[in-house]
Design an enzyme around this catalytic site. Structure first.
Site, mmCIF file in Angstrom:
data_model
loop_
_atom_site.group_PDB
_atom_site.id
_atom_site.type_symbol
_atom_site.label_atom_id
_atom_site.label_comp_id
_atom_site.label_asym_id
_atom_site.label_seq_id
_atom_site.Cartn_x
_atom_site.Cartn_y
_atom_site.Cartn_z
ATOM 1 N N TYR A 93 -63.311 1.403 70.834
ATOM 2 C CA TYR A 93 -64.433 2.333 70.950
ATOM 3 C C TYR A 93 -65.638 1.638 71.591
ATOM 4 C CZ TYR A 93 -68.544 4.860 69.072
ATOM 5 O OH TYR A 93 -69.749 5.502 68.907
ATOM 6 N N ILE A 118 -61.829 6.453 60.205
ATOM 7 C CA ILE A 118 -62.570 7.714 60.260
ATOM 8 C C ILE A 118 -61.749 8.855 60.860
ATOM 9 C CG2 ILE A 118 -64.757 6.486 60.394
ATOM 10 C CD1 ILE A 118 -64.950 7.324 63.321
ATOM 11 N N LYS A 138 -65.455 13.123 61.760
ATOM 12 C CA LYS A 138 -64.283 13.540 62.529
ATOM 13 C C LYS A 138 -63.393 14.491 61.740
ATOM 14 C CE LYS A 138 -65.894 10.565 65.437
ATOM 15 N NZ LYS A 138 -66.695 11.000 66.600
ATOM 16 N N ASP A 179 -61.332 0.640 60.141
ATOM 17 C CA ASP A 179 -62.123 1.849 60.376
ATOM 18 C C ASP A 179 -61.150 3.024 60.423
ATOM 19 O OD1 ASP A 179 -63.527 3.999 61.528
ATOM 20 O OD2 ASP A 179 -64.885 2.649 62.596
#
Length: 471
Positions: free
Chosen positions: A145, A232, A272, A230
């Site tokens: 990202y 998410i 998300k 992570d």
């Protein structure tokens, strides 16, 4: 003497990345079906707008939650007063229950081990402050990202060292790639404090395999470093293989009473899975009491409002709605994903097979004029300025192979997606017919754009050169 600090004026924020430059171009000329039908369509923003109607329907049936009432009685004053930064117990319990539900209840989470933050951005930065010093390093698998260059580095002074993954094995992590990144960091005199992964992956849209997760656990155990997972996008998995949380791997390997148990941390948010990035709800989950205590103190710089916590505690405590939403949202994501893949195929474009996320990792290598990142940027500029689609080039995600792009599909209507695919197909047809001709520069692009400067600075310089530039 300058009026601003070095931190305020340094160039490590990442705002000159093509990832953010694409947003800027979109904001200058945003597509609207009526007001601006020839504008730029935003396909570079990973937002989930497919299930707002489900949330709105629940809110209509539960007006007390949004009206700051409990059992018909106003609790406005209670919520309006300052709350302890540990967070509302009812919300923390509802959040960990939701996290467990997404993971098929194969793992459970202790609400006393969770720290609330203003989104995952704040969560990741807070963990950097807790786990690393300036000039320490975290290893990140590529592509990753683009916002991590800002979130992890800008204010903390922590360095990112890439674990280079390639298309040869669908960008999966290998032992040799991790070892190479670790050795590279040592050569740069950087102390490696941990590895950070996104699972499911942003930008790949894939879930990590059990073998990859086992490899990571073995590596951090051997090196005595941290692992941040992570997660998410954990609720966006819409087809097999199933999502495997790093906490599930620890549990399956009976590592609860070992030192590595305290060195694995999970980041989560509702941006998300529930499509609520504007609510700014994130979380850190850690089994280490010292990390929880430190992160809780730091969370005072980015709290989640009491009103937001109360509303979501009521919503997420509704187990019937919770289960219905998860299942319905995943089906909608799968349907929209299929439409994007189908539209790309009609345009003669393929993508990495994926099963999660709000985007596809799209292969446009055959459209490059040469196998270089400069050619990738030229193609990206044409897509943004001529085709009027904002997509994210792989180089902004630190991909080591030119020609890959992240394309989002859940932040627009189905009609808008259809139009985007029509534009792309027309572009590919015109490009293919004149593939051997030199490409003209986009009409409204300056001779030496910020984009060109960015690609030469970030993609062709060595890690050491970038390091020197940012001092």
């Amino acid at each position: 003497m300058g009026l601003l600090s070095r931190k305020a004026t340094c160039n490590s924020h990442g705002q000159d990345s093509s990832y953010f430059l694409g947003w800027q171009e979109y904001e200058k000329n945003p597509y609207h079906p009526l007001d601006n039908p020839k504008g730029i369509i935003q396909m570079g923003l990973a937002e989930n707008q497919l299930s707002f109607d489900l949330l709105e329907s629940w809110l209509a049936k539960n007006p007390n939650a949004i009206g700051c009432k409990r059992d018909g009685q106003s609790i406005f004053r209670e919520l309006a007063l300052f709350q302890d930064y540990h967070g509302l117990p009812a919300f923390k319990q509802a959040l960990v229950d939701f996290m467990a539900e997404i993971r098929g209840n194969k793992v459970t989470f202790d609400p006393n081990h969770i720290v609330l933050t203003a989104g995952a951005t704040s969560a990741n930065e807070t963990l950097m402050f807790c786990l690393a010093e300036q000039r320490d390093a975290f290893l990140l698998p590529t592509p990753y990202y683009p916002g991590f260059d800002r979130d992890l580095k800008w204010r903390t002074g922590v360095e990112i060292v890439p674990i280079h993954c390639t298309n040869s094995n669908r960008f999966q992590i290998t032992a040799s790639a991790i070892e190479e990144a670790y050795r590279h960091a040592q050569k740069q005199n950087l102390r490696v404090k941990g590895i950070l992964i996104t699972n499911p992956s942003n930008p790949l849209g894939t879930t990590m395999t059990r073998a990859e997760l086992d490899l990571l656990i073995d590596f951090i155990t051997d090196k005595e470093i941290h692992l941040i997972s992570d997660e998410i996008y954990s609720g966006t998995v819409f087809s097999s293989p199933d999502f495997i949380s790093i906490m599930q791997v620890l549990k399956d390997r009976n590592l609860e009473e070992t030192e590595v148990w305290d060195r694995v941390h999970v980041v989560y948010s509702l941006s998300k899975d529930l499509g609520l990035p504007g609510f700014r709800v994130g979380a850190i989950y850690s089994n280490d009491p010292a990390v929880v205590a430190a992160a809780t103190k730091m969370s005072s710089f980015g709290l989640v409002s009491s009103q937001t916590q109360y509303l979501l505690s009521v919503m997420l405590s509704d187990k019937k709605f919770r289960n219905y939403y998860i299942a319905k949202n995943q089906k909608r994501l799968q349907k929209r994903h299929r439409k994007l893949v189908s539209g790309l195929e009609k345009a003669g474009i393929g993508c990495l097979e994926s099963n999660a996320g709000l985007f596809c990792w799209v292969d446009m290598r055959h459209l490059l004029s040469s196998n270089t990142f400069e050619a990738e940027m030229e193609l990206w500029e044409r897509i943004v300025y001529d085709v009027k689609l904002n997509i994210s080039p792989g180089s902004s995600c630190h991909c080591s192979e030119p020609g890959w792009f992240r394309v989002c599909f859940a932040n627009m209507s189905e009609d808008t997606l259809k139009l985007a695919m029509q534009r792309l197909k027309s572009f590919v047809n015109s490009t293919t017919s004149s593939n051997n001709k030199s490409h003209q520069e986009p009409k409204n692009l300056r001779k030496e754009s910020h984009i060109q400067k960015w690609i030469f600075r970030l993609s062709f310089q060595s890690f050491n050169d970038r390091e020197q530039d940012e001092r």
